[in-house]
Design a protein around this motif. Structure first.
Motif, PDB file in Angstrom:
ATOM      1  N   UNK A  58       0.825  -1.212   0.000  1.00 47.16           N
ATOM      2  CA  UNK A  58       0.000   0.000   0.000  1.00 47.16           C
ATOM      3  C   UNK A  58       0.858   1.261   0.000  1.00 47.16           C
ATOM      4  N   UNK A  59       2.038   1.185   0.612  1.00 44.78           N
ATOM      5  CA  UNK A  59       2.920   2.347   0.700  1.00 44.78           C
ATOM      6  C   UNK A  59       3.751   2.552  -0.564  1.00 44.78           C
ATOM      7  N   UNK A  60       4.256   1.444  -1.143  1.00 44.87           N
ATOM      8  CA  UNK A  60       5.241   1.569  -2.212  1.00 44.87           C
ATOM      9  C   UNK A  60       4.839   0.984  -3.566  1.00 44.87           C
ATOM     10  N   UNK A  61       3.872   0.089  -3.627  1.00 44.23           N
ATOM     11  CA  UNK A  61       3.630  -0.663  -4.864  1.00 44.23           C
ATOM     12  C   UNK A  61       2.352  -0.265  -5.589  1.00 44.23           C
ATOM     13  N   UNK A  62       1.694   0.792  -5.168  1.00 45.56           N
ATOM     14  CA  UNK A  62       0.427   1.189  -5.787  1.00 45.56           C
ATOM     15  C   UNK A  62       0.687   1.737  -7.195  1.00 45.56           C
ATOM     16  N   UNK A  63       0.114   1.090  -8.211  1.00 45.13           N
ATOM     17  CA  UNK A  63       0.360   1.514  -9.588  1.00 45.13           C
ATOM     18  C   UNK A  63      -0.131   2.935  -9.862  1.00 45.13           C
ATOM     19  N   UNK A  64      -1.139   3.382  -9.156  1.00 48.91           N
ATOM     20  CA  UNK A  64      -1.646   4.745  -9.381  1.00 48.91           C
ATOM     21  C   UNK A  64      -0.596   5.788  -9.031  1.00 48.91           C
ATOM     22  N   UNK A  65       0.189   5.528  -7.994  1.00 46.22           N
ATOM     23  CA  UNK A  65       1.282   6.430  -7.639  1.00 46.22           C
ATOM     24  C   UNK A  65       2.330   6.472  -8.750  1.00 46.22           C
ATOM     25  N   UNK A  66       2.624   5.314  -9.340  1.00 50.05           N
ATOM     26  CA  UNK A  66       3.616   5.241 -10.411  1.00 50.05           C
ATOM     27  C   UNK A  66       3.129   5.991 -11.651  1.00 50.05           C
ATOM     28  N   UNK A  67       1.847   5.804 -11.993  1.00 53.08           N
ATOM     29  CA  UNK A  67       1.303   6.480 -13.161  1.00 53.08           C
ATOM     30  C   UNK A  67       1.364   7.997 -12.991  1.00 53.08           C
ATOM     31  N   UNK A  68       1.041   8.465 -11.793  1.00 54.07           N
ATOM     32  CA  UNK A  68       1.085   9.912 -11.528  1.00 54.07           C
ATOM     33  C   UNK A  68       2.508  10.441 -11.635  1.00 54.07           C
ATOM     34  N   UNK A  69       3.453   9.671 -11.141  1.00 52.65           N
ATOM     35  CA  UNK A  69       4.866  10.077 -11.202  1.00 52.65           C
ATOM     36  C   UNK A  69       5.321  10.216 -12.652  1.00 52.65           C
ATOM     37  N   UNK A  70       5.002   9.233 -13.481  1.00 51.69           N
ATOM     38  CA  UNK A  70       5.415   9.262 -14.885  1.00 51.69           C
ATOM     39  C   UNK A  70       4.701  10.376 -15.643  1.00 51.69           C
ATOM     40  N   UNK A  71       3.432  10.572 -15.341  1.00 54.46           N
ATOM     41  CA  UNK A  71       2.685  11.652 -15.983  1.00 54.46           C
ATOM     42  C   UNK A  71       3.318  13.008 -15.683  1.00 54.46           C
ATOM     43  N   UNK A  72       3.715  13.218 -14.440  1.00 51.79           N
ATOM     44  CA  UNK A  72       4.355  14.476 -14.052  1.00 51.79           C
ATOM     45  C   UNK A  72       5.716  14.625 -14.725  1.00 51.79           C
ATOM     46  N   UNK A  73       6.448  13.517 -14.835  1.00 50.50           N
ATOM     47  CA  UNK A  73       7.752  13.555 -15.504  1.00 50.50           C
ATOM     48  C   UNK A  73       7.592  13.967 -16.964  1.00 50.50           C
ATOM     49  N   UNK A  74       6.627  13.375 -17.651  1.00 51.93           N
ATOM     50  CA  UNK A  74       6.385  13.729 -19.048  1.00 51.93           C
ATOM     51  C   UNK A  74       5.987  15.202 -19.180  1.00 51.93           C
ATOM     52  N   UNK A  75       5.193  15.680 -18.257  1.00 56.85           N
ATOM     53  CA  UNK A  75       4.766  17.085 -18.294  1.00 56.85           C
ATOM     54  C   UNK A  75       5.971  18.009 -18.158  1.00 56.85           C
ATOM     55  N   UNK A  76       6.890  17.663 -17.269  1.00 59.39           N
ATOM     56  CA  UNK A  76       8.091  18.482 -17.074  1.00 59.39           C
ATOM     57  C   UNK A  76       8.965  18.479 -18.323  1.00 59.39           C
ATOM     58  N   UNK A  77       9.107  17.302 -18.952  1.00 55.13           N
ATOM     59  CA  UNK A  77       9.930  17.211 -20.154  1.00 55.13           C
ATOM     60  C   UNK A  77       9.319  18.019 -21.312  1.00 55.13           C
ATOM     61  N   UNK A  78       7.990  17.946 -21.440  1.00 55.58           N
ATOM     62  CA  UNK A  78       7.323  18.715 -22.491  1.00 55.58           C
ATOM     63  C   UNK A  78       7.469  20.213 -22.263  1.00 55.58           C
ATOM     64  N   UNK A  79       7.399  20.601 -20.993  1.00 53.74           N
ATOM     65  CA  UNK A  79       7.520  22.019 -20.670  1.00 53.74           C
ATOM     66  C   UNK A  79       8.927  22.529 -21.009  1.00 53.74           C
ATOM     67  N   UNK A  80       9.936  21.696 -20.737  1.00 55.76           N
ATOM     68  CA  UNK A  80      11.303  22.087 -21.052  1.00 55.76           C
ATOM     69  C   UNK A  80      11.488  22.306 -22.544  1.00 55.76           C
ATOM     70  N   UNK A  81      10.774  21.548 -23.358  1.00 50.75           N
ATOM     71  CA  UNK A  81      10.872  21.662 -24.805  1.00 50.75           C
ATOM     72  C   UNK A  81       9.923  22.707 -25.390  1.00 50.75           C
ATOM     73  N   UNK A  82       9.181  23.376 -24.503  1.00 49.71           N
ATOM     74  CA  UNK A  82       8.248  24.380 -24.971  1.00 49.71           C
ATOM     75  C   UNK A  82       7.051  23.809 -25.678  1.00 49.71           C
ATOM     76  N   UNK A  83       6.708  22.573 -25.367  1.00 51.86           N
ATOM     77  CA  UNK A  83       5.568  21.903 -26.018  1.00 51.86           C
ATOM     78  C   UNK A  83       4.336  21.880 -25.129  1.00 51.86           C
ATOM     79  N   UNK A  84       4.433  22.589 -24.038  1.00 51.49           N
ATOM     80  CA  UNK A  84       3.282  22.634 -23.125  1.00 51.49           C
ATOM     81  C   UNK A  84       3.161  24.010 -22.517  1.00 51.49           C
TER      82      UNK A  84
END
Length: 271
Positions: free
Chosen positions: A245-271
């Motif tokens: 419940x603390x470390x293996x919840x897939x929803x936490x992982x999906x949110x982390x990756x979604x935020x990472x992609x958002x940051x990368x897009x922002x760096x490239x000026x695509x967001x």
């Protein structure tokens, strides 16, 4: 995303080749995601990626905690398999291949059955080549063929976990042991090898027991230890579920990756 560096236990030219492939992939990427701490350190030490481009997503992509939950009744699937409610059951899930420690699992099963004659073992997963036939032959040689149930690929893993008393993964190599996370979410104590990808999921002595790889004797001893102590099994299983419940919840992982992609897009000026 690197699902465990393939060259982890390699040496010589073969290792150099796979390190170069990983380096090339990182050079062509804006970020390289690794799924365990050892791979993070290995990537830095091998010069695969810089700290600025390297991202650690601990424990892989996680599991669905609603699907894999300890409230599932394991008795219906036991009945379908012809296993009585009070029989001890130990399970394995994964590709039937040498690096998953399948031979050691069968060898350990033979040793455990001498101490716990009523024991049954579930072997779940697809066979690679002739592995299943070789394992079945080994089981016959060791006299445990009637206690090992080779179930092949299954879509009802959550029900099968529920039918088990202990889950075992004697693998030689893992990126992250997803089946260990699934078993933990089902509140099952786990016996796994003390290797990268397993020893970050299983806390030795708390959520399960870690044993050396390629050691069927120690694997059998750990299995017998847990079979003899129901209180310890229950305590470890409950601790495993809390860890899930603390470390293996897939929803936490999906949110982390979604935020990472958002940051990368922002760096490239695509967001």
């Amino acid at each position: 995303m690197e699902h465990g560096f393939y060259f982890y236990n390699m040496s010589g030219p073969k290792r150099s080749f796979h390190v170069t492939l990983a380096w090339l992939g990182a050079r062509l990427s804006d970020a390289t995601i690794v799924i365990n701490g050892e791979d993070y350190t290995l990537a830095l030490r091998s010069g695969i990626a810089s700290p600025e481009k390297l991202v650690k997503l601990g424990y892989g992509l996680g599991v669905n905690l609603q699907r894999y939950n300890p409230g599932i009744d394991g008795q219906p699937v036991r009945a379908k398999l012809g296993l009585a409610p009070d029989l001890p059951v130990v399970g394995f899930a994964g590709r039937l291949t040498a690096e998953k420690g399948c031979r050691e699992f069968v060898e350990a099963a033979a040793q455990v059955s001498k101490v716990v004659p009523q024991i049954h073992f579930l072997v779940i997963g697809p066979s690679e080549g002739e592995t299943r036939s070789k394992l079945e032959s080994l089981a016959r040689q060791l006299g445990v063929n009637h206690q090992l149930h080779f179930l092949g690929m299954r879509s009802d893993l959550n029900d099968l976990y529920a039918s088990m008393d202990i889950f075992v993964l004697p693998s030689y190599r893992e990126g992250v042991g997803l089946v260990l996370e699934e078993a933990a979410a089902m509140a099952k104590p786990v016996i796994a090898t003390n290797i990268r990808g397993c020893n970050e999921v299983v806390v030795d002595g708390e959520t399960g027991i870690l044993v050396p790889p390629r050691d069927s004797k120690r694997l059998a001893e750990a299995t017998i230890e847990l079979l003899r102590d129901e209180t310890k099994r229950r305590r470890m299983g409950q601790a495993a579920r809390r860890r899930a419940e603390t470390f293996f919840d897939e929803n936490q992982k999906f949110s982390f990756i979604e935020e990472l992609y958002a940051q990368l897009l922002e760096k490239k000026g695509l967001r």
